[in-house]
Design a protein around this motif. Structure first.
Motif, short mmCIF file in Angstrom:
data_model
loop_
_atom_site.label_atom_id
_atom_site.label_comp_id
_atom_site.label_asym_id
_atom_site.label_seq_id
_atom_site.Cartn_x
_atom_site.Cartn_y
_atom_site.Cartn_z
N ALA A 56 27.93 -34.82 -5.71
CA ALA A 56 28.52 -35.99 -5.07
C ALA A 56 28.83 -37.06 -6.11
O ALA A 56 29.85 -37.75 -6.02
N GLU A 59 32.04 -36.08 -7.94
CA GLU A 59 33.19 -36.30 -7.05
C GLU A 59 33.52 -37.79 -6.97
O GLU A 59 34.68 -38.19 -7.03
N GLU A 60 32.49 -38.62 -6.86
CA GLU A 60 32.71 -40.07 -6.79
C GLU A 60 33.34 -40.60 -8.07
O GLU A 60 34.27 -41.41 -8.02
#
Length: 105
Positions: A56, A59-60
């Motif tokens: 995550a 991705e951020e």
């Protein structure tokens, strides 16, 4: 925001939040965000020992980098979607002509 974000959405967001700035400042932002992506890839790949796991955080950070690049294009009066399409077409033409997309061959 919608599921897909357009150049107009990003431009409106920049204006609404007073985030317009000079392209030189956007380049600093891009450099910073690219560093964050690099850090996350290193962490996710156990510092190059394995293929990176998609996290995550990675991705951020990629999203932040894409936002910064889009903002630079907008500040320069360019359409980032049009620029991306032109790049894709250029790479496809190279692949068709030479068998790879590199510019040095």
């Amino acid at each position: 925001m919608t599921e897909t974000t357009s150049t107009e959405d990003i431009a409106a967001f920049l204006a609404r939040h007073g985030l317009k700035c000079a392209p030189e400042q956007r380049l600093l932002d891009i450099t910073s965000e690219l560093g964050e992506v690099s850090k996350e890839v290193l962490k996710a790949s156990n510092y190059g020992r394995s293929r990176p796991d998609i996290t995550a955080d990675l991705e951020e950070e990629i999203g932040d980098l894409l936002f910064a690049v889009h903002a630079l294009a907008i500040e320069c009066g360019l359409d980032p979607e049009k620029s991306l399409l032109a790049a894709l077409q250029k790479y496809q033409a190279r692949a068709d002509l030479k068998g790879d997309i590199g510019s040095g061959r």
